[in-house]
Motif scaffolding. Structure first.
Motif, PDB file in Angstrom:
ATOM      1  N   GLY A  62     -25.204  16.375  -7.898  1.00  0.00           N
ATOM      2  CA  GLY A  62     -26.041  17.458  -7.384  1.00  0.00           C
ATOM      3  C   GLY A  62     -27.525  17.148  -7.393  1.00  0.00           C
ATOM      4  N   ILE A  63     -27.859  15.861  -7.293  1.00  0.00           N
ATOM      5  CA  ILE A  63     -29.264  15.439  -7.296  1.00  0.00           C
ATOM      6  C   ILE A  63     -29.689  15.100  -5.876  1.00  0.00           C
ATOM      7  N   ASN A  64     -30.861  15.629  -5.489  1.00  0.00           N
ATOM      8  CA  ASN A  64     -31.393  15.424  -4.147  1.00  0.00           C
ATOM      9  C   ASN A  64     -32.421  14.303  -4.137  1.00  0.00           C
ATOM     10  N   TRP A  65     -32.709  13.787  -2.964  1.00  0.00           N
ATOM     11  CA  TRP A  65     -33.780  12.828  -2.772  1.00  0.00           C
ATOM     12  C   TRP A  65     -34.393  13.098  -1.406  1.00  0.00           C
ATOM     13  N   SER A  66     -35.632  12.716  -1.265  1.00  0.00           N
ATOM     14  CA  SER A  66     -36.329  12.894   0.006  1.00  0.00           C
ATOM     15  C   SER A  66     -37.215  11.688   0.255  1.00  0.00           C
ATOM     16  N   SER A  67     -37.600  11.545   1.506  1.00  0.00           N
ATOM     17  CA  SER A  67     -38.412  10.407   1.926  1.00  0.00           C
ATOM     18  C   SER A  67     -39.456  10.890   2.913  1.00  0.00           C
ATOM     19  N   SER A  68     -40.712  10.505   2.699  1.00  0.00           N
ATOM     20  CA  SER A  68     -41.759  10.927   3.635  1.00  0.00           C
ATOM     21  C   SER A  68     -41.515  10.358   5.022  1.00  0.00           C
ATOM     22  N   GLY A  69     -40.826   9.231   5.109  1.00  0.00           N
ATOM     23  CA  GLY A  69     -40.512   8.624   6.403  1.00  0.00           C
ATOM     24  C   GLY A  69     -39.129   8.965   6.915  1.00  0.00           C
ATOM     25  N   GLY A  70     -38.350   9.718   6.129  1.00  0.00           N
ATOM     26  CA  GLY A  70     -37.007  10.080   6.557  1.00  0.00           C
ATOM     27  C   GLY A  70     -36.085   8.876   6.671  1.00  0.00           C
ATOM     28  N   CYS A  71     -36.233   7.905   5.741  1.00  0.00           N
ATOM     29  CA  CYS A  71     -35.490   6.654   5.849  1.00  0.00           C
ATOM     30  C   CYS A  71     -35.154   6.099   4.463  1.00  0.00           C
ATOM     31  N   SER A  72     -34.376   5.011   4.445  1.00  0.00           N
ATOM     32  CA  SER A  72     -33.984   4.399   3.165  1.00  0.00           C
ATOM     33  C   SER A  72     -34.177   2.881   3.155  1.00  0.00           C
ATOM     34  N   ASP A  73     -35.019   2.363   4.034  1.00  0.00           N
ATOM     35  CA  ASP A  73     -35.275   0.920   4.113  1.00  0.00           C
ATOM     36  C   ASP A  73     -36.122   0.476   2.920  1.00  0.00           C
ATOM     37  N   ARG A  74     -35.582  -0.399   2.105  1.00  0.00           N
ATOM     38  CA  ARG A  74     -36.269  -0.895   0.907  1.00  0.00           C
ATOM     39  C   ARG A  74     -37.601  -1.574   1.239  1.00  0.00           C
ATOM     40  N   ASN A  75     -37.736  -2.107   2.431  1.00  0.00           N
ATOM     41  CA  ASN A  75     -38.948  -2.841   2.821  1.00  0.00           C
ATOM     42  C   ASN A  75     -40.011  -1.963   3.480  1.00  0.00           C
ATOM     43  N   ASN A  76     -39.779  -0.661   3.537  1.00  0.00           N
ATOM     44  CA  ASN A  76     -40.721   0.267   4.148  1.00  0.00           C
ATOM     45  C   ASN A  76     -41.222   1.223   3.063  1.00  0.00           C
ATOM     46  N   PRO A  77     -42.524   1.198   2.745  1.00  0.00           N
ATOM     47  CA  PRO A  77     -43.044   2.053   1.665  1.00  0.00           C
ATOM     48  C   PRO A  77     -42.962   3.553   1.953  1.00  0.00           C
ATOM     49  N   ARG A  78     -42.725   3.959   3.196  1.00  0.00           N
ATOM     50  CA  ARG A  78     -42.581   5.382   3.526  1.00  0.00           C
ATOM     51  C   ARG A  78     -41.154   5.880   3.302  1.00  0.00           C
ATOM     52  N   CYS A  79     -40.249   4.960   2.989  1.00  0.00           N
ATOM     53  CA  CYS A  79     -38.840   5.310   2.752  1.00  0.00           C
ATOM     54  C   CYS A  79     -38.600   5.534   1.268  1.00  0.00           C
ATOM     55  N   THR A  80     -37.468   6.144   0.952  1.00  0.00           N
ATOM     56  CA  THR A  80     -36.993   6.223  -0.426  1.00  0.00           C
ATOM     57  C   THR A  80     -35.675   5.467  -0.455  1.00  0.00           C
ATOM     58  N   SER A  81     -35.691   4.331  -1.152  1.00  0.00           N
ATOM     59  CA  SER A  81     -34.517   3.469  -1.228  1.00  0.00           C
ATOM     60  C   SER A  81     -34.041   3.346  -2.668  1.00  0.00           C
ATOM     61  N   PHE A  82     -32.734   3.231  -2.830  1.00  0.00           N
ATOM     62  CA  PHE A  82     -32.153   2.975  -4.141  1.00  0.00           C
ATOM     63  C   PHE A  82     -31.411   1.641  -4.145  1.00  0.00           C
ATOM     64  N   ASP A  83     -31.629   0.827  -3.119  1.00  0.00           N
ATOM     65  CA  ASP A  83     -30.993  -0.485  -3.043  1.00  0.00           C
ATOM     66  C   ASP A  83     -31.490  -1.361  -4.191  1.00  0.00           C
ATOM     67  N   GLN A  84     -30.570  -1.908  -4.971  1.00  0.00           N
ATOM     68  CA  GLN A  84     -30.850  -2.763  -6.126  1.00  0.00           C
ATOM     69  C   GLN A  84     -31.390  -2.000  -7.340  1.00  0.00           C
ATOM     70  N   ILE A  85     -31.119  -0.701  -7.397  1.00  0.00           N
ATOM     71  CA  ILE A  85     -31.494   0.095  -8.576  1.00  0.00           C
ATOM     72  C   ILE A  85     -30.496  -0.196  -9.697  1.00  0.00           C
ATOM     73  N   ASN A  86     -30.948  -0.138 -10.935  1.00  0.00           N
ATOM     74  CA  ASN A  86     -30.048  -0.336 -12.068  1.00  0.00           C
ATOM     75  C   ASN A  86     -29.096   0.851 -12.192  1.00  0.00           C
ATOM     76  N   SER A  87     -27.866   0.569 -12.519  1.00  0.00           N
ATOM     77  CA  SER A  87     -26.895   1.628 -12.772  1.00  0.00           C
ATOM     78  C   SER A  87     -27.401   2.550 -13.882  1.00  0.00           C
ATOM     79  N   ALA A  88     -28.029   1.977 -14.908  1.00  0.00           N
ATOM     80  CA  ALA A  88     -28.562   2.771 -16.020  1.00  0.00           C
ATOM     81  C   ALA A  88     -29.640   3.746 -15.557  1.00  0.00           C
ATOM     82  N   THR A  89     -30.415   3.375 -14.547  1.00  0.00           N
ATOM     83  CA  THR A  89     -31.458   4.256 -14.029  1.00  0.00           C
ATOM     84  C   THR A  89     -30.823   5.473 -13.375  1.00  0.00           C
TER      85      THR A  89
END
Length: 179
Positions: A62-89
């Motif tokens: 039930g946790i939400n996320w948002s992106s100022s760019g409406g995207c999830s590309d790890r290489n774009n600073p306007r995106c919100t990406s969780f690619d390569q995030i630690n499982s513990a995080t």
């Protein structure tokens, strides 16, 4: 001496000799500056997740996320990406949600544009949360102030109020209630 315990199948961990022990993965990790077994990258608590794996776990909790760019590309600073995030995080965010009962909106993950370093966003240790009175009350009322708008949880994770958001460093899963 490290011991492993479980509680009602939730994957609860216990702290012993300054190390975090996960009953769910039997991985051992010590927060910086403490004694304990070394983290094992790619396994257990520090396994790297894909964006899809991370968002599936977050959505189920039930946790939400948002992106100022409406995207999830790890290489774009306007995106919100969780690619390569630690499982513990991710598990730490879920643990916080369950402990607080607060709504959580993640606004930053592993995307480029954050400061570098060992315990950084890019290395999977940090996330950003939107401010809310519920989260702020819980963090500032429950955790220990360590100065400079920073609070430290009992498990050693650090919550830094950076103006318009919380910047959180997860050295461990904060209790692994999210197993």
């Amino acid at each position: 001496m490290l011991r492993r315990t479980t509680a009602t199948g939730l994957g609860i961990v216990m702290l012993a000799a300054g190390a975090l022990v996960s009953a769910a993965t039997t991985s051992y990790a010590a927060a910086p500056g403490t004694a304990g077994a070394a983290a094992q990258p790619g396994r257990g608590l520090f396994a790297k997740l894909t964006h899809a794996q991370a968002t599936a776990k977050l959505r189920a909790a039930g946790i939400n996320w948002s992106s100022s760019g409406g995207c999830s590309d790890r290489n774009n600073p306007r995106c919100t990406s969780f690619d390569q995030i630690n499982s513990a995080t991710v598990d730490g965010v879920i643990t916080l949600k369950r402990a607080t009962g607060c709504a959580i909106n993640l606004t930053g993950g592993t995307e480029t544009g954050h400061a570098s370093g060992t315990y950084s966003h890019g290395n999977g240790y940090k996330v950003d949360f939107s401010l809310s009175s519920c989260l702020t009350s819980y963090i500032t009322g429950t955790f220990t102030s360590i100065g400079g708008s920073k609070w430290k949880s009992g498990s050693g994770n650090v919550y830094y109020k950076e103006g318009d958001h919380w910047d959180v460093t997860y050295y461990n899963c904060g209790g692994c209630l999210a197993a």
